[in-house]
Design an enzyme around this catalytic site. Structure first.
Site, short mmCIF file in Angstrom:
data_model
loop_
_atom_site.label_atom_id
_atom_site.label_comp_id
_atom_site.label_asym_id
_atom_site.label_seq_id
_atom_site.Cartn_x
_atom_site.Cartn_y
_atom_site.Cartn_z
N GLY A 26 0.79 -1.24 0.00
CA GLY A 26 0.00 0.00 0.00
C GLY A 26 0.81 1.28 0.00
N SER A 27 2.07 1.22 -0.45
CA SER A 27 2.87 2.47 -0.43
C SER A 27 2.29 3.48 -1.42
CB SER A 27 4.35 2.20 -0.71
OG SER A 27 4.55 1.81 -2.05
N ASN A 28 1.76 3.02 -2.54
CA ASN A 28 1.11 3.97 -3.48
C ASN A 28 -0.17 4.54 -2.88
OD1 ASN A 28 2.40 4.31 -6.27
ND2 ASN A 28 2.67 2.13 -5.83
N LEU A 98 -4.39 -6.88 -7.59
CA LEU A 98 -3.99 -8.00 -8.42
C LEU A 98 -5.14 -8.77 -9.07
CD1 LEU A 98 -0.97 -9.35 -6.35
CD2 LEU A 98 -1.04 -7.59 -8.12
N ILE A 101 -10.56 -6.73 -12.98
CA ILE A 101 -11.78 -5.97 -12.66
C ILE A 101 -12.94 -6.54 -13.47
CG2 ILE A 101 -12.82 -3.66 -12.69
CD1 ILE A 101 -10.45 -4.07 -10.71
N ASN A 115 -5.16 2.32 -13.54
CA ASN A 115 -4.21 1.39 -12.91
C ASN A 115 -2.81 1.95 -13.06
OD1 ASN A 115 -3.15 -1.13 -11.86
ND2 ASN A 115 -2.60 -1.68 -13.97
N HIS A 117 1.06 0.52 -13.56
CA HIS A 117 1.83 -0.69 -13.85
C HIS A 117 3.31 -0.35 -13.71
CE1 HIS A 117 2.47 -4.68 -15.45
NE2 HIS A 117 3.46 -4.17 -16.14
N ASP A 158 -3.82 -4.81 -18.44
CA ASP A 158 -2.80 -3.85 -18.89
C ASP A 158 -2.98 -3.37 -20.33
OD1 ASP A 158 -1.61 -4.21 -16.38
OD2 ASP A 158 -0.40 -5.88 -17.09
N GLU A 187 6.67 6.10 -8.99
CA GLU A 187 5.22 5.97 -8.76
C GLU A 187 4.73 6.98 -7.74
OE1 GLU A 187 4.30 1.35 -9.83
OE2 GLU A 187 4.87 1.74 -7.77
C1 GAR Z 1 3.40 -1.14 -7.46
O1 GAR Z 1 4.72 -1.10 -7.92
C2 GAR Z 1 2.44 -1.25 -8.63
O2 GAR Z 1 2.89 -0.62 -9.79
C3 GAR Z 1 2.39 -2.74 -8.84
O3 GAR Z 1 2.36 -3.28 -7.55
C4 GAR Z 1 3.14 -2.43 -6.68
C5 GAR Z 1 2.35 -2.19 -5.42
O4 GAR Z 1 3.14 -1.53 -4.47
N1 GAR Z 1 1.25 -3.13 -9.63
C6 GAR Z 1 1.30 -4.13 -10.48
O5 GAR Z 1 2.27 -4.83 -10.64
C7 GAR Z 1 -0.01 -4.36 -11.25
N2 GAR Z 1 0.23 -5.18 -12.40
P1 GAR Z 1 2.47 -0.85 -3.22
O6 GAR Z 1 1.52 -1.88 -2.59
O7 GAR Z 1 3.61 -0.53 -2.30
O8 GAR Z 1 1.73 0.35 -3.68
#
Ligand code: GAR
Length: 201
Positions: A26-28, A98, A101, A115, A117, A158, A187
């Site tokens: 969940g850092s994003n 993951l 949808i 999304n 990626h 994607d 990101e």
């Molecule tokens: C992120 O790097 C995001 O781009 C990726 O999962 C990570 C989640 O990090 N998403 C995918 O790979 C989707 N295909 P986070 O939980 O720290 O935000």
């Protein structure tokens, strides 16, 4: 006191709503919550996770954002559609989510689901390409750059229209882990800003 409450209520009603879907750390999601934390125009109204152990629950708690867990049956049934129809978000943001949808959701919220990626699509995308799998594939490819792609979500993994891409260099000394760190930095820098642009343009 009552006047203060009315002002808060007014901003709540008038503000644009983001619902985040996240499966992991969940850092994003945190970068997005932090960015809009003091905004009176845009709010993260809730977060949905499919993973009870996800780090995103603690992060949501710190920002006082409700975080709900949803199992696969609910997610693939009308439960999720009903939730979003009630919530009426202005934007649904997949931040490390993951599951695919459901088509019903994509059709009900056209151009309202986005999304992020962790690579430069169309490279390193598709089913099974997420998180560390992507960074390992980039390392193995010998590519000298990677990056992020923010895109609309359609019924296919994607493949929705691109909104934004940013690049970062990959040097020979990089490992999948250091590539992941570089990509996460990109990101966190860009995703909240692009979301804000989408909601204010
Ligand atoms: C992120 O790097 C995001 O781009 C990726 O999962 C990570 C989640 O990090 N998403 C995918 O790979 C989707 N295909 P986070 O939980 O720290 O935000």
């Amino acid at each position: 006191m009552i006047r203060g409450l009315s002002v808060i209520l007014y901003f709540k009603i008038m503000s644009k709503k983001i619902v985040i879907l996240a499966s992991g750390d969940g850092s994003n999601a945190e970068a997005i919550m932090r960015h809009f934390d003091s905004s009176t125009k845009i709010e993260v109204s809730s977060i949905i996770s499919n993973n009870r152990q996800a780090g995103v629950f603690d992060r949501a708690k710190r920002f006082r954002v409700p975080c709900l867990w949803m199992d696969k049956n609910s997610f693939e049934s009308d439960v999720v559609l009903d939730f979003f129809l009630t919530e009426q978000p202005d934007l649904i943001v997949l931040a490390g989510f993951l599951w695919k949808i459901p088509a019903s959701l994509v059709q009900t919220f056209p151009n309202k689901i986005i999304n992020i990626h962790p690579a430069l699509l169309p490279k390193f995308g598709g089913k099974g390409m997420y998180g560390a799998h992507v960074h390992r594939a980039v390392k193995e490819s010998g590519d000298t750059n990677t990056g992020i792609t923010i895109h609309y979500v359609n019924e296919y993994y994607d493949e929705g229209g691109f909104i934004f891409q940013a690049q970062v260099e990959v040097v020979p000394a990089d490992t999948a882990d250091t590539i992941a760190q570089k990509v996460h930095q990109l990101e966190h820098k860009h995703f909240p800003v692009i979301i804000e642009q989408l909601l204010t343009q």
